[in-house]
Design an enzyme around this catalytic site. Sequence first.
Site, short mmCIF file in Angstrom:
data_model
loop_
_atom_site.label_atom_id
_atom_site.label_comp_id
_atom_site.label_asym_id
_atom_site.label_seq_id
_atom_site.Cartn_x
_atom_site.Cartn_y
_atom_site.Cartn_z
N ARG A 1 -13.22 12.32 -6.72
CA ARG A 1 -13.87 13.40 -5.79
C ARG A 1 -13.54 14.70 -6.48
O ARG A 1 -14.02 15.64 -5.87
CB ARG A 1 -13.67 13.11 -4.38
CG ARG A 1 -14.06 11.94 -4.17
CD ARG A 1 -13.92 11.82 -2.47
NE ARG A 1 -15.30 12.09 -2.00
CZ ARG A 1 -15.54 12.57 -0.80
NH1 ARG A 1 -14.78 12.65 0.09
NH2 ARG A 1 -16.69 12.92 -0.41
N ASP B 1 0.77 -1.40 0.13
CA ASP B 1 -0.09 0.07 0.17
C ASP B 1 0.88 1.12 -0.05
O ASP B 1 2.18 1.15 0.39
CB ASP B 1 -0.98 -0.07 1.15
CG ASP B 1 -1.71 1.13 1.12
OD1 ASP B 1 -2.49 1.70 0.48
OD2 ASP B 1 -1.92 1.67 2.43
N ASP C 1 0.06 4.98 0.91
CA ASP C 1 -0.22 5.91 2.10
C ASP C 1 -0.51 5.28 3.60
O ASP C 1 -1.24 4.28 3.74
CB ASP C 1 -1.44 6.83 1.71
CG ASP C 1 -1.39 7.52 0.72
OD1 ASP C 1 -0.26 8.01 0.21
OD2 ASP C 1 -2.56 8.11 -0.12
#
Length: 398
Positions: free
Chosen positions: A295, A243, A245
Amino acid sequence: MTRSRPRQAVILAGGRGTRMQPLTLTRPKPMVEFHGKPFLEYIVEMLRDQGFDRILMLLGYLPDVITDHFGDGSRLGVAIDYDVTDADDLTAYRVQHASDRIDDTFLLLYCDNYWPMQFDRMWQAYLDSGADGQVTVYSNSDKFSKDSVIVGADGKVSVFDRSRKTPGLKGIEISYAILEKSVVMPLLPAHQELFEQAVYPVLAAEGRLNAYWTEHRYYSVGSIDRLPITEQFLARHPAIFLDRDGVINERAPRAEYIRKPEEFRFLPGALEALALLKAADYRVFLISNQAGIGRGAMTEGDLAAIHRKLTGEVTAAGGRIDAIYYCPHDWDDGCDCRKPKPGQLFRAQREWHLDLTRTLFIGDDERDGQAAEAAGCPFRLVTASQQLIDIVKDELKR
Protein backbone atom coordinates in the site's frame (compact mmCIF):
# COMPACT_ATOMS: atom_id res chain seq x y z
CA MET A 1 -26.14 -45.27 -0.90
CA THR A 2 -24.61 -44.58 2.52
CA ARG A 3 -20.87 -45.12 2.50
CA SER A 4 -19.12 -46.23 5.67
CA ARG A 5 -15.74 -44.79 6.58
CA PRO A 6 -13.04 -47.33 5.71
CA ARG A 7 -11.01 -48.95 8.48
CA GLN A 8 -8.75 -50.99 6.22
CA ALA A 9 -5.65 -49.72 4.44
CA VAL A 10 -4.06 -51.72 1.62
CA ILE A 11 -0.36 -51.10 1.01
CA LEU A 12 1.38 -52.05 -2.24
CA ALA A 13 4.79 -53.21 -1.02
CA GLY A 14 5.95 -55.97 -3.35
CA GLY A 15 8.37 -54.40 -5.81
CA ARG A 16 12.10 -55.01 -6.07
CA GLY A 17 13.07 -51.35 -5.61
CA THR A 18 15.84 -51.49 -8.19
CA ARG A 19 16.30 -47.70 -8.19
CA MET A 20 17.22 -47.97 -4.50
CA GLN A 21 20.06 -50.44 -4.96
CA PRO A 22 22.37 -51.30 -3.24
CA LEU A 23 20.13 -50.57 -0.22
CA THR A 24 17.49 -52.95 -1.55
CA LEU A 25 19.73 -55.91 -2.24
CA THR A 26 18.88 -57.30 1.20
CA ARG A 27 15.54 -55.62 2.01
CA PRO A 28 12.47 -54.17 0.30
CA LYS A 29 12.64 -50.41 -0.16
CA PRO A 30 10.04 -49.50 2.51
CA MET A 31 12.28 -51.23 5.06
CA VAL A 32 15.08 -48.68 4.62
CA GLU A 33 15.58 -47.19 8.09
CA PHE A 34 15.35 -43.60 9.27
CA HIS A 35 16.13 -42.68 12.87
CA GLY A 36 16.06 -46.29 14.02
CA LYS A 37 12.93 -47.63 12.30
CA PRO A 38 11.89 -48.52 8.75
CA PHE A 39 10.06 -46.09 6.51
CA LEU A 40 7.05 -48.41 6.41
CA GLU A 41 6.66 -48.22 10.17
CA TYR A 42 6.09 -44.47 9.96
CA ILE A 43 3.28 -45.15 7.50
CA VAL A 44 1.72 -47.81 9.75
CA GLU A 45 1.84 -45.50 12.76
CA MET A 46 0.14 -42.72 10.81
CA LEU A 47 -2.59 -45.07 9.61
CA ARG A 48 -3.22 -46.18 13.18
CA ASP A 49 -3.35 -42.59 14.42
CA GLN A 50 -5.83 -41.73 11.65
CA GLY A 51 -8.28 -44.44 12.71
CA PHE A 52 -7.26 -47.43 10.60
CA ASP A 53 -7.20 -50.61 12.65
CA ARG A 54 -6.55 -53.16 9.87
CA ILE A 55 -3.76 -53.14 7.30
CA LEU A 56 -3.28 -55.53 4.39
CA MET A 57 0.23 -55.54 2.93
CA LEU A 58 0.60 -56.88 -0.60
CA LEU A 59 4.13 -58.31 -0.74
CA GLY A 60 6.45 -59.93 -3.26
CA TYR A 61 10.16 -59.17 -2.96
CA LEU A 62 11.83 -60.46 0.25
CA PRO A 63 8.49 -60.66 2.10
CA ASP A 64 10.01 -62.21 5.23
CA VAL A 65 11.90 -59.01 5.99
CA ILE A 66 8.56 -57.22 6.34
CA THR A 67 6.57 -60.00 8.04
CA ASP A 68 9.33 -60.71 10.56
CA HIS A 69 9.45 -57.04 11.56
CA PHE A 70 5.74 -56.27 11.80
CA GLY A 71 4.26 -59.67 12.71
CA ASP A 72 0.53 -59.42 13.33
CA GLY A 73 0.79 -55.67 14.02
CA SER A 74 -0.20 -55.92 17.69
CA ARG A 75 3.04 -54.24 18.78
CA LEU A 76 1.89 -51.14 16.89
CA GLY A 77 -1.76 -51.35 17.87
CA VAL A 78 -3.15 -52.55 14.53
CA ALA A 79 -4.00 -55.88 12.88
CA ILE A 80 -1.70 -56.58 9.93
CA ASP A 81 -2.34 -59.28 7.31
CA TYR A 82 -0.26 -60.18 4.28
CA ASP A 83 -0.87 -61.41 0.77
CA VAL A 84 2.30 -62.62 -0.97
CA THR A 85 2.74 -63.09 -4.70
CA ASP A 86 5.79 -63.32 -6.94
CA ALA A 87 8.33 -60.49 -6.76
CA ASP A 88 7.83 -59.70 -10.45
CA ASP A 89 4.03 -59.53 -10.37
CA LEU A 90 2.62 -56.08 -11.12
CA THR A 91 0.31 -54.22 -8.78
CA ALA A 92 -2.99 -54.82 -10.59
CA TYR A 93 -2.42 -58.56 -10.18
CA ARG A 94 -1.47 -58.14 -6.51
CA VAL A 95 -4.76 -56.36 -5.78
CA GLN A 96 -6.74 -58.90 -7.79
CA HIS A 97 -5.05 -61.81 -6.00
CA ALA A 98 -6.01 -60.34 -2.61
CA SER A 99 -9.54 -59.31 -3.60
CA ASP A 100 -11.28 -61.68 -1.18
CA ARG A 101 -9.43 -60.00 1.70
CA ILE A 102 -10.12 -56.39 0.69
CA ASP A 103 -13.02 -54.43 2.22
CA ASP A 104 -15.80 -52.90 0.14
CA THR A 105 -14.28 -49.43 0.69
CA PHE A 106 -10.55 -49.17 1.37
CA LEU A 107 -7.58 -46.83 1.39
CA LEU A 108 -4.81 -47.73 -1.07
CA LEU A 109 -1.20 -46.60 -0.53
CA TYR A 110 2.12 -46.99 -2.26
CA CYS A 111 4.73 -48.19 0.20
CA ASP A 112 7.30 -45.60 -0.87
CA ASN A 113 5.34 -42.35 -0.31
CA TYR A 114 4.74 -40.74 3.08
CA TRP A 115 2.29 -37.85 3.15
CA PRO A 116 0.82 -36.61 6.46
CA MET A 117 -2.82 -37.24 5.70
CA GLN A 118 -5.75 -36.03 7.76
CA PHE A 119 -8.22 -38.70 6.82
CA ASP A 120 -11.43 -37.12 8.10
CA ARG A 121 -10.92 -34.25 5.65
CA MET A 122 -10.20 -36.64 2.81
CA TRP A 123 -13.25 -38.73 3.57
CA GLN A 124 -15.55 -35.71 3.66
CA ALA A 125 -14.15 -34.47 0.34
CA TYR A 126 -14.81 -37.89 -1.16
CA LEU A 127 -18.40 -37.97 0.07
CA ASP A 128 -19.01 -34.43 -1.15
CA SER A 129 -17.60 -35.22 -4.60
CA GLY A 130 -20.03 -38.05 -5.36
CA ALA A 131 -17.22 -39.75 -7.27
CA ASP A 132 -16.50 -43.48 -7.42
CA GLY A 133 -12.90 -43.04 -6.30
CA GLN A 134 -10.49 -40.43 -5.04
CA VAL A 135 -6.73 -40.02 -5.38
CA THR A 136 -4.49 -37.58 -3.57
CA VAL A 137 -2.76 -35.12 -5.90
CA TYR A 138 0.29 -33.08 -4.88
CA SER A 139 0.24 -29.66 -6.55
CA ASN A 140 3.92 -29.91 -7.58
CA SER A 141 4.17 -26.12 -7.62
CA ASP A 142 7.84 -26.53 -6.68
CA LYS A 143 8.48 -29.00 -9.56
CA PHE A 144 9.41 -31.68 -7.05
CA SER A 145 8.74 -34.37 -9.64
CA LYS A 146 7.03 -34.77 -13.03
CA ASP A 147 3.33 -33.98 -13.31
CA SER A 148 0.99 -36.86 -14.09
CA VAL A 149 -2.60 -35.53 -14.02
CA ILE A 150 -4.94 -32.81 -15.15
CA VAL A 151 -7.58 -31.77 -12.63
CA GLY A 152 -10.65 -29.96 -13.93
CA ALA A 153 -12.49 -27.02 -12.40
CA ASP A 154 -14.93 -29.50 -10.86
CA GLY A 155 -12.12 -31.11 -8.83
CA LYS A 156 -12.19 -34.33 -10.84
CA VAL A 157 -9.17 -35.88 -12.49
CA SER A 158 -9.81 -35.48 -16.23
CA VAL A 159 -6.50 -36.99 -17.40
CA PHE A 160 -4.23 -39.52 -15.72
CA ASP A 161 -1.03 -40.06 -17.69
CA ARG A 162 1.62 -42.20 -16.09
CA SER A 163 3.88 -41.62 -19.12
CA ARG A 164 3.72 -37.88 -18.34
CA LYS A 165 3.55 -36.92 -22.02
CA THR A 166 0.11 -35.22 -22.25
CA PRO A 167 0.34 -31.42 -22.65
CA GLY A 168 -1.02 -29.40 -19.72
CA LEU A 169 -0.36 -31.90 -16.93
CA LYS A 170 -0.33 -30.29 -13.49
CA GLY A 171 -0.08 -32.23 -10.25
CA ILE A 172 1.23 -35.63 -9.15
CA GLU A 173 -0.92 -38.57 -8.10
CA ILE A 174 0.68 -39.92 -4.89
CA SER A 175 -1.83 -42.68 -4.00
CA TYR A 176 -3.57 -42.23 -0.61
CA ALA A 177 -6.58 -43.27 -2.65
CA ILE A 178 -10.10 -44.00 -1.40
CA LEU A 179 -11.53 -46.76 -3.56
CA GLU A 180 -14.58 -49.00 -3.87
CA LYS A 181 -13.92 -52.68 -4.51
CA SER A 182 -17.03 -52.96 -6.67
CA VAL A 183 -15.65 -50.23 -8.94
CA VAL A 184 -12.01 -51.35 -9.02
CA MET A 185 -12.14 -55.10 -9.48
CA PRO A 186 -13.99 -55.16 -12.85
CA LEU A 187 -11.27 -52.88 -14.27
CA LEU A 188 -8.36 -55.15 -13.39
CA PRO A 189 -7.09 -57.04 -16.45
CA ALA A 190 -6.21 -60.71 -16.76
CA HIS A 191 -2.70 -59.76 -17.91
CA GLN A 192 0.03 -58.14 -15.80
CA GLU A 193 -0.35 -54.37 -15.49
CA LEU A 194 0.22 -51.61 -12.98
CA PHE A 195 -2.85 -50.89 -10.86
CA GLU A 196 -2.82 -47.15 -11.49
CA GLN A 197 -2.56 -47.69 -15.24
CA ALA A 198 -5.44 -50.16 -15.28
CA VAL A 199 -7.84 -48.17 -13.09
CA TYR A 200 -7.21 -44.44 -13.01
CA PRO A 201 -7.28 -43.52 -16.72
CA VAL A 202 -10.66 -45.24 -17.10
CA LEU A 203 -12.22 -43.51 -14.09
CA ALA A 204 -10.71 -40.16 -15.12
CA ALA A 205 -12.06 -40.40 -18.67
CA GLU A 206 -15.53 -41.07 -17.28
CA GLY A 207 -15.42 -38.22 -14.72
CA ARG A 208 -15.57 -40.65 -11.80
CA LEU A 209 -12.23 -39.92 -10.09
CA ASN A 210 -12.01 -37.10 -7.56
CA ALA A 211 -8.73 -35.33 -6.80
CA TYR A 212 -7.86 -34.51 -3.21
CA TRP A 213 -5.53 -31.59 -3.87
CA THR A 214 -2.66 -30.87 -1.50
CA GLU A 215 0.14 -28.30 -1.35
CA HIS A 216 1.95 -30.31 1.36
CA ARG A 217 4.98 -32.08 -0.09
CA TYR A 218 5.17 -35.85 0.18
CA TYR A 219 8.38 -37.71 1.09
CA SER A 220 9.69 -40.84 -0.54
CA VAL A 221 11.99 -43.84 -0.65
CA GLY A 222 11.46 -44.16 -4.37
CA SER A 223 15.03 -43.20 -5.29
CA ILE A 224 18.36 -42.69 -3.57
CA ASP A 225 18.45 -38.95 -4.21
CA ARG A 226 15.24 -38.43 -2.18
CA LEU A 227 16.62 -39.98 1.01
CA PRO A 228 18.35 -36.92 2.56
CA ILE A 229 15.20 -34.78 2.66
CA THR A 230 13.12 -37.76 3.75
CA GLU A 231 15.53 -38.20 6.65
CA GLN A 232 15.15 -34.52 7.56
CA PHE A 233 11.36 -34.75 7.41
CA LEU A 234 11.14 -37.89 9.53
CA ALA A 235 13.50 -36.42 12.15
CA ARG A 236 10.42 -34.41 13.21
CA HIS A 237 12.45 -31.56 14.62
CA PRO A 238 10.02 -29.58 16.83
CA ALA A 239 8.87 -26.36 15.19
CA ILE A 240 6.33 -23.61 15.74
CA PHE A 241 4.75 -20.81 13.68
CA LEU A 242 4.14 -17.42 15.23
CA ASP A 243 2.21 -14.48 13.89
CA ARG A 244 4.09 -11.25 14.55
CA ASP A 245 1.89 -8.25 15.33
CA GLY A 246 -0.29 -8.92 18.36
CA VAL A 247 1.61 -12.08 19.29
CA ILE A 248 5.24 -11.00 19.65
CA ASN A 249 4.87 -7.23 19.56
CA GLU A 250 2.26 -4.56 20.12
CA ARG A 251 -0.03 -3.96 17.19
CA ALA A 252 -0.13 -0.59 15.44
CA PRO A 253 -3.45 1.27 15.64
CA ARG A 254 -6.10 -0.01 13.24
CA ALA A 255 -5.32 0.69 9.55
CA GLU A 256 -1.79 1.81 10.48
CA TYR A 257 1.54 -0.02 10.32
CA ILE A 258 4.74 -0.41 12.27
CA ARG A 259 7.01 1.33 9.79
CA LYS A 260 10.36 1.70 11.56
CA PRO A 261 12.34 -0.04 14.30
CA GLU A 262 11.60 2.50 17.02
CA GLU A 263 7.88 1.77 16.67
CA PHE A 264 8.42 -1.94 17.37
CA ARG A 265 7.78 -2.94 21.01
CA PHE A 266 7.73 -6.49 22.35
CA LEU A 267 4.70 -7.65 24.29
CA PRO A 268 5.25 -8.72 27.91
CA GLY A 269 6.61 -12.25 28.12
CA ALA A 270 7.35 -12.57 24.39
CA LEU A 271 11.14 -12.59 24.74
CA GLU A 272 10.92 -15.11 27.57
CA ALA A 273 8.68 -17.33 25.44
CA LEU A 274 11.17 -17.26 22.57
CA ALA A 275 14.03 -18.11 24.94
CA LEU A 276 12.05 -21.08 26.26
CA LEU A 277 11.45 -22.31 22.70
CA LYS A 278 15.15 -22.15 21.89
CA ALA A 279 16.04 -23.97 25.11
CA ALA A 280 13.62 -26.72 24.04
CA ASP A 281 15.30 -26.80 20.58
CA TYR A 282 12.23 -25.59 18.68
CA ARG A 283 12.59 -24.03 15.28
CA VAL A 284 10.65 -20.76 15.25
CA PHE A 285 9.11 -19.24 12.13
CA LEU A 286 7.33 -15.89 11.89
CA ILE A 287 4.33 -15.72 9.54
CA SER A 288 3.16 -12.17 8.93
CA ASN A 289 1.00 -10.07 6.62
CA GLN A 290 2.71 -6.75 5.81
CA ALA A 291 0.28 -5.00 3.50
CA GLY A 292 1.89 -1.67 4.35
CA ILE A 293 4.49 -2.46 1.70
CA GLY A 294 1.95 -3.09 -1.03
CA ARG A 295 0.00 0.00 0.00
CA GLY A 296 3.07 2.25 -0.12
CA ALA A 297 3.18 3.05 3.61
CA MET A 298 6.62 1.47 3.99
CA THR A 299 9.31 -0.28 2.00
CA GLU A 300 10.84 -3.73 2.20
CA GLY A 301 13.97 -1.98 3.47
CA ASP A 302 11.94 -0.56 6.35
CA LEU A 303 10.65 -4.03 7.16
CA ALA A 304 14.16 -5.49 7.03
CA ALA A 305 15.33 -2.87 9.56
CA ILE A 306 12.45 -3.76 11.87
CA HIS A 307 13.30 -7.44 11.62
CA ARG A 308 16.98 -6.77 12.34
CA LYS A 309 15.92 -5.14 15.61
CA LEU A 310 13.51 -7.99 16.33
CA THR A 311 16.04 -10.77 15.75
CA GLY A 312 18.82 -8.91 17.54
CA GLU A 313 16.78 -8.47 20.71
CA VAL A 314 15.49 -12.03 20.54
CA THR A 315 19.06 -13.36 20.24
CA ALA A 316 20.25 -11.15 23.10
CA ALA A 317 17.45 -12.52 25.28
CA GLY A 318 18.46 -16.12 24.55
CA GLY A 319 15.95 -16.90 21.81
CA ARG A 320 16.15 -17.58 18.09
CA ILE A 321 14.12 -16.87 14.97
CA ASP A 322 14.94 -19.41 12.27
CA ALA A 323 13.11 -17.72 9.39
CA ILE A 324 10.69 -14.89 8.76
CA TYR A 325 7.98 -15.22 6.10
CA TYR A 326 5.83 -12.26 5.16
CA CYS A 327 3.33 -11.21 2.54
CA PRO A 328 4.13 -7.75 1.11
CA HIS A 329 1.01 -7.53 -1.03
CA ASP A 330 -1.99 -5.24 -0.78
CA TRP A 331 -5.30 -6.68 0.40
CA ASP A 332 -6.72 -7.13 -3.09
CA ASP A 333 -3.65 -8.32 -5.00
CA GLY A 334 -4.94 -11.90 -5.21
CA CYS A 335 -1.72 -13.51 -3.99
CA ASP A 336 -1.62 -16.92 -2.29
CA CYS A 337 0.56 -15.77 0.62
CA ARG A 338 -1.67 -13.24 2.37
CA LYS A 339 -3.39 -14.85 5.32
CA PRO A 340 -6.03 -16.31 5.53
CA LYS A 341 -4.47 -18.08 2.54
CA PRO A 342 -1.83 -20.59 3.64
CA GLY A 343 0.92 -19.92 1.09
CA GLN A 344 3.51 -18.78 3.65
CA LEU A 345 2.99 -21.96 5.68
CA PHE A 346 3.43 -24.22 2.67
CA ARG A 347 6.56 -22.34 1.61
CA ALA A 348 8.06 -22.91 5.07
CA GLN A 349 7.03 -26.56 4.92
CA ARG A 350 8.92 -27.16 1.70
CA GLU A 351 12.00 -25.18 2.67
CA TRP A 352 12.36 -26.77 6.12
CA HIS A 353 10.75 -30.18 5.51
CA LEU A 354 8.11 -29.67 8.18
CA ASP A 355 5.11 -31.84 8.96
CA LEU A 356 2.40 -29.19 9.16
CA THR A 357 0.05 -31.53 11.00
CA ARG A 358 2.58 -31.47 13.86
CA THR A 359 3.49 -27.76 13.70
CA LEU A 360 1.53 -25.42 15.98
CA PHE A 361 0.57 -21.97 14.68
CA ILE A 362 -0.01 -19.27 17.31
CA GLY A 363 -1.90 -16.22 16.12
CA ASP A 364 -4.18 -13.48 17.36
CA ASP A 365 -7.02 -13.21 14.86
CA GLU A 366 -9.33 -15.26 12.68
CA ARG A 367 -7.15 -14.94 9.57
CA ASP A 368 -4.37 -16.77 11.37
CA GLY A 369 -6.77 -19.52 12.36
CA GLN A 370 -8.12 -19.81 8.83
CA ALA A 371 -4.60 -20.10 7.39
CA ALA A 372 -3.76 -22.79 9.94
CA GLU A 373 -6.92 -24.69 9.08
CA ALA A 374 -6.19 -24.51 5.36
CA ALA A 375 -2.66 -25.82 5.91
CA GLY A 376 -3.69 -28.53 8.36
CA CYS A 377 -1.82 -26.99 11.31
CA PRO A 378 -3.02 -27.11 14.93
CA PHE A 379 -3.81 -23.57 16.10
CA ARG A 380 -3.82 -21.61 19.36
CA LEU A 381 -5.24 -18.10 19.75
CA VAL A 382 -3.54 -15.36 21.77
CA THR A 383 -6.07 -13.49 23.90
CA ALA A 384 -6.00 -10.98 26.74
CA SER A 385 -5.93 -13.87 29.20
CA GLN A 386 -3.72 -16.24 27.17
CA GLN A 387 -0.55 -14.55 25.97
CA LEU A 388 2.26 -16.10 23.97
CA ILE A 389 4.21 -17.01 27.11
CA ASP A 390 1.23 -18.91 28.53
CA ILE A 391 0.66 -20.88 25.33
CA VAL A 392 4.36 -21.69 24.95
CA LYS A 393 4.64 -22.96 28.52
CA ASP A 394 1.57 -25.12 27.94
CA GLU A 395 3.00 -26.44 24.68
CA LEU A 396 6.31 -27.36 26.29
CA LYS A 397 4.54 -29.46 28.94
CA ARG A 398 3.12 -31.78 26.28
